[in-house]
Design an enzyme around this catalytic site. Structure first.
Site, PDB file in Angstrom:
ATOM      1  N   GLU A 102      39.790  35.267  38.740  1.00  0.00           N
ATOM      2  CA  GLU A 102      41.177  34.827  38.301  1.00  0.00           C
ATOM      3  C   GLU A 102      41.105  33.841  37.043  1.00  0.00           C
ATOM      4  O   GLU A 102      42.129  34.182  36.130  1.00  0.00           O
ATOM      5  CB  GLU A 102      42.041  33.999  39.521  1.00  0.00           C
ATOM      6  CG  GLU A 102      42.298  35.070  40.674  1.00  0.00           C
ATOM      7  CD  GLU A 102      41.472  35.354  41.757  1.00  0.00           C
ATOM      8  OE1 GLU A 102      41.686  35.826  42.794  1.00  0.00           O
ATOM      9  OE2 GLU A 102      40.236  34.888  41.320  1.00  0.00           O
ATOM     10  N   GLU A 160      38.088  36.007  49.018  1.00  0.00           N
ATOM     11  CA  GLU A 160      38.828  35.154  50.023  1.00  0.00           C
ATOM     12  C   GLU A 160      38.986  35.830  51.231  1.00  0.00           C
ATOM     13  O   GLU A 160      39.174  35.236  52.244  1.00  0.00           O
ATOM     14  CB  GLU A 160      40.340  34.858  49.228  1.00  0.00           C
ATOM     15  CG  GLU A 160      39.904  33.952  47.826  1.00  0.00           C
ATOM     16  CD  GLU A 160      41.059  33.612  47.160  1.00  0.00           C
ATOM     17  OE1 GLU A 160      41.525  32.754  46.585  1.00  0.00           O
ATOM     18  OE2 GLU A 160      41.896  34.706  46.770  1.00  0.00           O
TER      19      GLU A 160
END
Length: 261
Positions: free
Chosen positions: A134, A114
């Site tokens: 995640e 990210e």
């Protein structure tokens, strides 16, 4: 400013920011999150700096989030930013107004992916690897991948890697558009600096206007960006740098020296 987990160096008009927690594979604890947000604010506020370069110190770019330290903060809804800082993942508050180039090597996991997506240009070493882990841990990736990777790579390509949590290599990252150049191992930072120095030679106001308008198109659509174009054109054509560029075009002698006004 003084940092424990971030290195900041100035090279002419380029600021080099190093993620510096190598003993923990540059995983992000709360202090690193906040220090990086402060370093980004420092980059944005320094008028002598025109481009930033982000890299990882040691063997890896980053292993992502240090869940033992940051997990409880996220659970409580605590801010990961320092007061006055700029969000490193550019998902809230003020954003960088200057170009940021990411130089990636080793592992680039979770929040690292990210960070890369929040940069404007990405160079990576041939042996770099990426993964969004995640969902494997029952968590939501909150740093922007659910928005930016579908924009960048297309829906199916993005879901292929976000939903499976599988690791992929530099060649696949290039195919997805996550990175723009793949270079030999050890050359990632050198190549990022070459690109940064080239961008730093361009007119800062024009570069800022290009970033502003392009980002508006992504966030608000083409019509919103088009409405802004006349103002940005007038602003740059009337600037000292714009006039210097026009004069050089009329009478080519040497490349204009831009002053950011």
């Amino acid at each position: 400013m003084s940092y424990e987990y971030v290195q900041v160096e100035r090279h002419g008009h380029v600021m080099v920011i190093g993620i510096n927690r190598p003993k923990k594979a540059n995983s992000f604890n709360l202090q690193l999150c906040r220090e990086l947000s402060s370093a980004y604010a420092e980059l944005d506020a320094d008028d002598s700096i025109r481009v930033g370069v982000l890299h990882g110190v040691g063997r890896h770019f980053t292993a992502g989030m240090d869940l033992r330290e940051v997990g409880p903060e996220v659970s409580r809804g605590s801010s990961l930013l320092a007061p006055g800082g700029i969000h490193p993942w550019m998902v809230e508050g003020k954003r960088l107004s200057k170009p940021l180039i990411a130089a990636v090597h080793g592992k680039c996991l979770t929040l690292g992916v990210e960070l890369v997506l929040a940069a404007d240009i990405v160079v990576c070493a041939a042996s770099a690897s990426f993964a969004q882990l995640e969902p494997l841990l029952g968590l939501f990736p909150f740093g922007g991948v659910t928005v930016r990777l579908p924009q960048r790579a297309g829906w199916g390509n993005a879901m292929r890697w976000i939903l499976t949590c599988e690791e992929y290599d530099a060649r696949e990252a290039y195919r997805l558009g996550l990175v723009q150049e793949v270079v030999d191992d050890g050359d990632h930072l050198t190549r990022a600096m070459q690109l940064a120095e080239k961008i730093a030679r361009q007119a800062p106001l024009a570069i800022k206007a290009v970033l502003e308008n392009s980002r508006r198109a992504l966030r608000e659509g083409e019509a919103a960006a088009e409405l802004e174009m006349p103002r940005l054109a007038q602003q740059t054509f009337n600037s000292e740098d714009g006039q210097a560029g026009i004069d050089t075009f009329r009478q080519p002698v040497s490349a204009p020296v831009f002053v950011g006004r």
